[in-house]
Scaffold this active site. Sequence first.
Site, mmCIF file in Angstrom:
data_model
loop_
_atom_site.group_PDB
_atom_site.id
_atom_site.type_symbol
_atom_site.label_atom_id
_atom_site.label_comp_id
_atom_site.label_asym_id
_atom_site.label_seq_id
_atom_site.Cartn_x
_atom_site.Cartn_y
_atom_site.Cartn_z
ATOM 1 N NE ARG A 37 -3.216 13.227 -1.016
ATOM 2 C CZ ARG A 37 -3.112 12.088 -0.950
ATOM 3 N NH1 ARG A 37 -2.568 11.221 -2.143
ATOM 4 N NH2 ARG A 37 -2.975 11.305 0.029
ATOM 5 C CB SER A 51 -4.306 1.830 -7.178
ATOM 6 O OG SER A 51 -4.492 2.918 -7.853
ATOM 7 C CG ASP A 96 -12.454 1.867 -7.282
ATOM 8 O OD1 ASP A 96 -12.306 2.983 -7.579
ATOM 9 O OD2 ASP A 96 -11.382 1.239 -7.046
ATOM 10 C CG HIS A 111 -9.146 3.801 -5.972
ATOM 11 N ND1 HIS A 111 -9.129 2.759 -6.766
ATOM 12 C CD2 HIS A 111 -7.849 4.378 -5.731
ATOM 13 C CE1 HIS A 111 -7.930 2.566 -7.166
ATOM 14 N NE2 HIS A 111 -7.014 3.429 -6.614
ATOM 15 C CG ASP A 112 -8.654 6.187 -0.185
ATOM 16 O OD1 ASP A 112 -7.871 6.007 -1.088
ATOM 17 O OD2 ASP A 112 -8.835 7.262 0.533
#
Lengths: 392, 392
Positions: A232, A162, A327, A360-361
């Site tokens: 968040r 990232s 992602d 994405h994680d």
Amino acid sequence: MTAAAGDVFPPTDSVGLVQPQTFTFDQPLPLASGNRLENWQLMVETYGELNADASNAVLICHALSGNHHAAGYHDPEDRKPGWWDSYIGPGKPIDTRHFFVVALNNLGGCHGSTGPSSINPATGQPYGPDFPVMTVEDWVDSQALLADRLGIQQWAAVVGGSLGGMQVLEWSLRHPQRLRHAVVIASTPRLSAQNIAFNEVARQAIMSDPDFREGRYQQAGVIPRHGLGLARMIGHITYLSEHSMGEKFGRDLRSDKLNYGFDVEFQVESYLRYQGETFSESFDANTYLLMTKALDYFDPAARYGGDLPRAVSEAQCSFLVVSFTTDWRFSPRRSEELVNALTAARKRVSYARIKSPHGHDAFLIPDQRYEAVFTAYMQRVAAESHAEGAVS
Amino acid sequence: MTAAAGDVFPPTDSVGLVQPQTFTFDQPLPLASGNRLENWQLMVETYGELNADASNAVLICHALSGNHHAAGYHDPEDRKPGWWDSYIGPGKPIDTRHFFVVALNNLGGCHGSTGPSSINPATGQPYGPDFPVMTVEDWVDSQALLADRLGIQQWAAVVGGSLGGMQVLEWSLRHPQRLRHAVVIASTPRLSAQNIAFNEVARQAIMSDPDFREGRYQQAGVIPRHGLGLARMIGHITYLSEHSMGEKFGRDLRSDKLNYGFDVEFQVESYLRYQGETFSESFDANTYLLMTKALDYFDPAARYGGDLPRAVSEAQCSFLVVSFTTDWRFSPRRSEELVNALTAARKRVSYARIKSPHGHDAFLIPDQRYEAVFTAYMQRVAAESHAEGAVS
């Protein structure tokens, strides 16, 4: 993996108990913004041993909310190890039996390196909003000074996911002689308008919280809790895939029926609120703003009128680029832009597009094929550094 | 299309000047939540003429921020026509030379129908947060009472996009005898966890704004401007495709260089802030909360243990389902779930997956193939209603 009571501690594939170290720098650091930091410090962890010719060092660059604690435990009672513990340790892809691994909290961070919550020597008060905006270039420069301090002339590899991947790419362009391998995971050579838009909403959420107090919340003894929590929550939705959210929560209700009101009704709402609340207790709002700006600014091709192949032509190292199918924050297409540019510039590049449901994680989560690709590549890096020492 | 000075007004393909009408209902409306509305009114516009046997009526159901003003102009000075003017008018897909078109502001809205900003007869104060949560089912029931009032026993078609498409689907299940065609555009038979998550962040943004005052901002003479603006910004990102945002803004800067601060730097930031600010001036926060809840709740299959084919087996009408390739809010896959369920339940269904760069907003934007499909289908509907009158 957690160090649950009754388990052997530390786990056999863990770097075990680790202790962060502070490195203080007196030389001023000139920044892309035109400002400079006069005195600054970096919070650092290292795992493994540096070999005699300092040819086995690997730098880990962290993402938006990451820090120096990438692997192992600070205390036998810790419930969780460092953020990339699945990938750093004995027998893991970044194998600490071969590599000397360096992880740091970036400047502007909120975990021990100089940042907005540090005391500004000019005023005796926390920097807050006066802390200069940082860029990926600035971080790479500070990391190069850290490498000097550690006696590392050339990294065997610089590795990151990232926003961390952006630092890796910048290393290859800014200090091309100082790394042999660049591992760029779930990243992009520049944000899209949509990426910037999500960051801007997160920033607006923080800055419009009355407790933000124009960034001087620390002196006021408050936290822009709601704003940081919203930021968040927005981020979190973009880290997960639609599929993984669906698998995890679906349309499950918190209780057995709808209450027709604005309290939590669906499990996914409960999860998001929890994510937002815990994050706002542990992260600094000014740091969050600054990290999103560094993401927005990064665009090495802009120096060459948008010509990415020309921008990457400076690189001397070999590349491993990894993307994940679901992602949507930094989609495989964004990694492929980089791979295509590197190929056009005749660089050595390996590319793996990993099938994963985790969005994405995925770059943080154990996955068999990802581990296999990553391990094979790092074994090649290790073989080089042990057989030949530093290649200049 | 705007009625610019010097152009012919009204444009020849416009329904021209239109005037909203208020319909007041004294019969109580029982709601899914168990509450009921005792007295309520709907703000309505109609275009075209109802024919003798009332067989040519088309109902337009609006989406989250829509209202009764779907076509034409309220004033020759109006800069913009109604929200679906591209698709309603003489010679347009919903051709007002053939159809009598009915558009309304849904209950809970903020454009003239009874909603949170209306006076609660029980207290003499605005309802605010005491206005009951509405569901798609409640809206359909109120629309059925409106149809009774207008002397329409059976709609030639019920048509809507997004949240409007959910109302269309619910019409087909709840009042199967009362429509011959259902046109469901850019919609879904139920939200995903990701959809709910985005709605929840928008709600949290509104409710955590100190000016929200637990929903009683109207009495306090304030507006939760920041929260509503953030909600709109989040929504807006999800209405556009990554591609269309990229085309529209790319990484263009507002001025000629970076300023390394937290003011607007990229064009996309400026656009989003503007969208947020103008929306928060013109829309009611309690209505926004309520509309997102109606979206979250809708799930006709839940009544049948998640069995969508069984849920849609009640429908008697024919269906046109339309999706757009770059719509990631309600992707083609979501429309195809519905199409597959209708097919499994042996219903008559036509499906068009339109290639469009415009994301979810595509359902509002002129597009040649979308217009062709929509026009052809509505011509078939018109031919039926004129040749045969109402088919029971």
